[in-house]
Write a protein that holds these residues in place. Structure first.
Motif, mmCIF file in Angstrom:
data_model
loop_
_atom_site.group_PDB
_atom_site.id
_atom_site.type_symbol
_atom_site.label_atom_id
_atom_site.label_comp_id
_atom_site.label_asym_id
_atom_site.label_seq_id
_atom_site.Cartn_x
_atom_site.Cartn_y
_atom_site.Cartn_z
ATOM 1 N N ASP A 1 9.647 -28.179 7.828
ATOM 2 C CA ASP A 1 10.290 -27.602 6.649
ATOM 3 C C ASP A 1 11.657 -28.251 6.471
ATOM 4 O O ASP A 1 12.183 -28.898 7.390
ATOM 5 C CB ASP A 1 10.436 -26.088 6.800
ATOM 6 C CG ASP A 1 10.533 -25.375 5.457
ATOM 7 O OD1 ASP A 1 10.678 -26.079 4.431
ATOM 8 O OD2 ASP A 1 10.450 -24.146 5.435
ATOM 9 N N THR B 1 -1.761 -32.638 2.467
ATOM 10 C CA THR B 1 -2.094 -33.978 2.947
ATOM 11 C C THR B 1 -2.512 -33.928 4.413
ATOM 12 O O THR B 1 -3.520 -34.529 4.810
ATOM 13 C CB THR B 1 -0.884 -34.917 2.775
ATOM 14 O OG1 THR B 1 -0.499 -34.956 1.398
ATOM 15 C CG2 THR B 1 -1.240 -36.333 3.224
ATOM 16 N N LEU B 2 -1.747 -33.226 5.237
ATOM 17 C CA LEU B 2 -2.108 -33.081 6.649
ATOM 18 C C LEU B 2 -3.407 -32.294 6.807
ATOM 19 O O LEU B 2 -4.193 -32.556 7.731
ATOM 20 C CB LEU B 2 -0.983 -32.376 7.410
ATOM 21 C CG LEU B 2 0.314 -33.154 7.609
ATOM 22 C CD1 LEU B 2 1.341 -32.290 8.331
ATOM 23 C CD2 LEU B 2 0.075 -34.435 8.398
ATOM 24 N N LEU B 3 -3.642 -31.353 5.897
ATOM 25 C CA LEU B 3 -4.834 -30.515 6.003
ATOM 26 C C LEU B 3 -6.110 -31.350 5.858
ATOM 27 O O LEU B 3 -7.136 -31.026 6.467
ATOM 28 C CB LEU B 3 -4.796 -29.424 4.928
ATOM 29 C CG LEU B 3 -5.859 -28.328 5.042
ATOM 30 C CD1 LEU B 3 -5.746 -27.598 6.377
ATOM 31 C CD2 LEU B 3 -5.726 -27.344 3.884
ATOM 32 N N MET C 1 2.189 -28.662 10.665
ATOM 33 C CA MET C 1 2.249 -28.061 9.331
ATOM 34 C C MET C 1 3.040 -26.756 9.338
ATOM 35 O O MET C 1 3.789 -26.462 8.397
ATOM 36 C CB MET C 1 0.830 -27.791 8.822
ATOM 37 C CG MET C 1 0.068 -29.018 8.400
ATOM 38 S SD MET C 1 -1.670 -28.628 8.003
ATOM 39 C CE MET C 1 -1.439 -27.391 6.719
ATOM 40 N N SER C 2 2.907 -25.966 10.411
ATOM 41 C CA SER C 2 3.549 -24.655 10.457
ATOM 42 C C SER C 2 5.048 -24.737 10.713
ATOM 43 O O SER C 2 5.791 -23.825 10.348
ATOM 44 C CB SER C 2 2.888 -23.793 11.536
ATOM 45 O OG SER C 2 3.186 -24.277 12.835
ATOM 46 N N ILE D 1 7.659 -31.386 1.241
ATOM 47 C CA ILE D 1 7.027 -30.416 2.153
ATOM 48 C C ILE D 1 5.808 -29.795 1.486
ATOM 49 O O ILE D 1 4.741 -29.638 2.109
ATOM 50 C CB ILE D 1 8.026 -29.322 2.567
ATOM 51 C CG1 ILE D 1 9.149 -29.919 3.437
ATOM 52 C CG2 ILE D 1 7.313 -28.211 3.322
ATOM 53 C CD1 ILE D 1 8.672 -30.511 4.744
ATOM 54 N N LEU E 1 -1.935 -30.970 14.587
ATOM 55 C CA LEU E 1 -1.608 -31.197 13.174
ATOM 56 C C LEU E 1 -1.303 -29.875 12.470
ATOM 57 O O LEU E 1 -0.365 -29.777 11.670
ATOM 58 C CB LEU E 1 -2.769 -31.906 12.478
ATOM 59 C CG LEU E 1 -2.854 -33.425 12.620
ATOM 60 C CD1 LEU E 1 -4.143 -33.944 12.013
ATOM 61 C CD2 LEU E 1 -1.661 -34.111 11.967
ATOM 62 N N LEU E 2 -2.113 -28.854 12.754
ATOM 63 C CA LEU E 2 -1.839 -27.535 12.166
ATOM 64 C C LEU E 2 -0.482 -27.006 12.619
ATOM 65 O O LEU E 2 0.254 -26.388 11.840
ATOM 66 C CB LEU E 2 -2.945 -26.555 12.578
ATOM 67 C CG LEU E 2 -4.274 -26.658 11.833
ATOM 68 C CD1 LEU E 2 -5.295 -25.703 12.444
ATOM 69 C CD2 LEU E 2 -4.094 -26.353 10.348
ATOM 70 N N TYR F 1 8.841 -37.604 6.352
ATOM 71 C CA TYR F 1 9.456 -36.299 6.623
ATOM 72 C C TYR F 1 10.680 -36.438 7.524
ATOM 73 O O TYR F 1 11.754 -35.892 7.227
ATOM 74 C CB TYR F 1 8.419 -35.377 7.283
ATOM 75 C CG TYR F 1 9.011 -34.110 7.871
ATOM 76 C CD1 TYR F 1 9.534 -33.108 7.054
ATOM 77 C CD2 TYR F 1 9.063 -33.923 9.254
ATOM 78 C CE1 TYR F 1 10.078 -31.951 7.592
ATOM 79 C CE2 TYR F 1 9.607 -32.768 9.799
ATOM 80 C CZ TYR F 1 10.114 -31.789 8.972
ATOM 81 O OH TYR F 1 10.664 -30.652 9.516
ATOM 82 N N MET G 1 3.186 -32.390 1.642
ATOM 83 C CA MET G 1 2.816 -32.784 3.000
ATOM 84 C C MET G 1 1.744 -31.866 3.592
ATOM 85 O O MET G 1 0.837 -32.324 4.291
ATOM 86 C CB MET G 1 4.073 -32.773 3.882
ATOM 87 C CG MET G 1 3.849 -33.168 5.324
ATOM 88 S SD MET G 1 5.428 -33.109 6.229
ATOM 89 C CE MET G 1 4.868 -33.461 7.897
ATOM 90 N N HIS G 2 1.845 -30.576 3.316
ATOM 91 C CA HIS G 2 0.907 -29.614 3.909
ATOM 92 C C HIS G 2 -0.548 -29.897 3.536
ATOM 93 O O HIS G 2 -1.400 -30.023 4.427
ATOM 94 C CB HIS G 2 1.313 -28.195 3.538
ATOM 95 C CG HIS G 2 2.538 -27.732 4.257
ATOM 96 N ND1 HIS G 2 3.227 -26.579 3.909
ATOM 97 C CD2 HIS G 2 3.223 -28.260 5.311
ATOM 98 C CE1 HIS G 2 4.269 -26.430 4.727
ATOM 99 N NE2 HIS G 2 4.287 -27.427 5.572
#
Length: 547
Positions: free
Chosen positions: A351, A496-498, A347-348, A490, A343-344, A289, A493-494
């Motif tokens: 971008d 994946t991180l979740l 994610m937020s 992106i 991590l959350l 990223y 990625m979301h």
């Protein structure tokens, strides 16, 4: 049996250098992924094997190497391990293609497995019990900072020199560790005869390899029959391993099942795996990223990730003290929640077109969370383990944590590959209207396999445009290709991180099941015993029988 003599703080310094190298190499490689893709023409599945070959070799050999230390001498195995690790690092730096690098990374993992168990064991042997907690606290700080510092150190090396220096940097450290070990670590007379569970080592290694291969290569082979056969074979071999281990419980097995009768030991091993998912699940997506979506250099990306190291360093010491006063259970829960929440947060804010400043605060929070885990986890996992099983317990705990890293790398990589392959196709179809009509079909088709190869170096569609294409058209296609990659990554990625977020929160919830100490503890200080203390404990256990 003779207790080790020598300056314990000098010995701790030498051991910390070796320990630092092995953990640094778990994360430093991630920052060089775009450069390795470009210079070695590596696909994503090959990149995943470059990172996982090291962890896989480390995971499957940890318990065996710990027992080898008892047979050949801990100092000897530490020196041999550092030497092999250093030579393999040189070979990694000189590798000319992905296959060579994967091979030498595996050899690095063998060296790391040889030296890593000896660091904790030697600390236990050289420090008196009243100072052992401080020494283990320092050991925990080194563990936290070394892994978190990997991207920052790697970023500077990749940008200022070359990606190969992420491996060459180990050479002076390795030489220093070998010389220091020969000068400061004394030889011990202790020689305990241990049986090597060779079938157990082979069965566990085969099961883990088959599973990792299937998860890493699944997307490449479209999850065909061979991949599912590999997963099924892994399950069968693991079942055979468990059956074999059950029959070896009275004959020094690779994994003593009695350890898992203690609820706290079982839970702490799951927590260790959860932490591995959090760490591995962050570094691969965040590195791509920063460099390929935001366009930062490796050095700037490493600097952006530095708050993770700072947060870990800030919290590692206080977490050890607080865990003694409040209980490691609650400190661990706090750490896991902070890391998962961070991590959350990432994610937020992640971008296309965002600034690096958005991830600084969540990375610092994640670092604080990581700092809350190492020493409390080491204390809680050993708290109720009988003295005669502390060595085996330490080996099993370290091995399972590394197994968690292997599985995390494979699962996170598989999710990223699958999501990226789908999201790039979707983005290409949505944005194809910005490309001149004559080139749209080729533009969309160029992304059909992009998810498998992760063309992170160029941020273009990967189309081979003929020289006759007008310059303005070529620029438009390249700009649209960059937009497709950025937004597609992106989107991938979301989720994946979740995956890591869910595992981290499950780890935090599992801490609620940790039992509070009640009555006399089998290991009241929650610390492993030295060679002499272990012998005394075993003698005490045998005394009633002799009477």
């Amino acid at each position: 049996m003779t207790k080790l003599r020598g300056n314990p703080w000098a010995i701790l310094t030498v051991l910390s250098i070796g320990f630092f190298m092995t953990l640094l190499d778990l994360t430093i490689v991630n920052i060089a992924i775009p450069d390795m893709v470009e210079h070695l023409d590596a696909s994503l599945d090959q990149i995943l094997w470059i990172t996982n070959a090291y962890t896989l070799a480390l995971a499957v050999l940890l318990i065996t190497a710990g027992r080898m230390g008892d047979l050949t001498g801990k100092k000897n195995l530490f020196v041999y391990g550092v030497a092999l690790f250093t030579l393999a690092s040189l070979a990694c730096g000189l590798a000319q293609d992905p296959s060579q690098l994967i091979t030498f990374r595996a050899i690095q993992g063998v060296g790391a497995a040889m030296l890593l168990p000896q660091t904790l064991s030697l600390i236990i042997d050289v420090f008196p019990h009243e100072k052992r907690g401080v020494a283990l606290g320092i050991w925990g700080i080194v563990a936290g900072v070394s892994g978190a510092a990997g991207p920052a150190v790697g970023g500077v090396l990749v940008t200022k020199i070359d990606w190969r220096w992420i491996f060459f940097v180990n050479i002076p450290l390795g030489v220093l560790a070998v010389v220091g070990a020969l000068l400061f670590i004394p030889n011990a007379d202790r020689s305990v005869k241990h049986r090597f569970d060779i079938p157990g080592v082979i069965l566990s290694s085969v099961a883990l390899f088959l599973l990792s291969f299937a998860l890493i290569e699944g997307q490449k082979y479209d999850w065909n029959g061979w991949i599912w056969t590999s997963i099924a074979a892994s399950a069968v071999v693991f079942a055979v391993f468990l059956g074999y281990q059950r029959g070896q419980q009275d004959n020094e097995p690779l994994v003593p099942f009695s350890l898992f009768k203690d609820r706290n030991f079982t839970i702490m091993n799951f927590v260790g795996i959860a932490i591995s998912f959090g760490i591995v699940g962050l570094f691969l997506p965040i590195t791509v990223y920063l460099q390929s979506v935001l366009g930062y250099s490796a050095m700037k990306s490493g600097i952006v990730l530095l708050p993770l190291s700072v947060g870990t360093f800030v919290m590692a010491g206080p977490a050890g003290v607080l865990s003694e006063k409040l209980g490691g259970k609650y400190i661990l829960m706090t750490g896991l929640v902070l890391y998962g929440g961070g991590l959350l947060w990432v994610m937020s804010v992640a971008d296309v077109g965002e600034s690096w400043t958005g991830v600084v605060a969540p990375l610092f929070v994640m670092g604080m969370g990581a700092g809350c885990t190492f020493t409390p986890m080491a204390t809680e996992v050993m708290r109720n383990v009988p003295p005669k099983l502390t060595g085996a317990a330490s080996g099993v705990n370290n091995a399972l944590r590394q197994v968690g890293s292997v599985l995390a790398g494979a699962v996170v990589g598989a999710v990223l590959q699958g999501q990226l392959a789908s999201s790039l196709k979707d983005q290409a179809a949505q944005r194809a209207g910005a490309v001149p009509a004559d080139y749209r079909d080729g533009f969309v088709k160029s992304f059909d396999s992009a998810g498998k190869h992760l063309e992170v170096a160029g941020n273009t569609s990967g189309m081979k445009l003929p020289s006759s294409v007008p310059a303005d058209v070529a620029h438009r296609i390249q700009d649209t290709g960059a937009a497709v990659f950025g937004h597609g990554f992106i989107d991938a990625m979301h989720p994946t991180l979740l995956v890591s977020v869910v595992v981290m929160f499950l780890g935090a919830a599992s801490c609620l099941l940790v039992k509070k100490p009640s009555g006399a503890s089998a290991n009241p200080h929650g610390l492993p015993l030295s060679a002499d203390e272990l012998a005394a404990a075993e003698a005490a256990d045998a005394a009633p029988a002799r009477g």
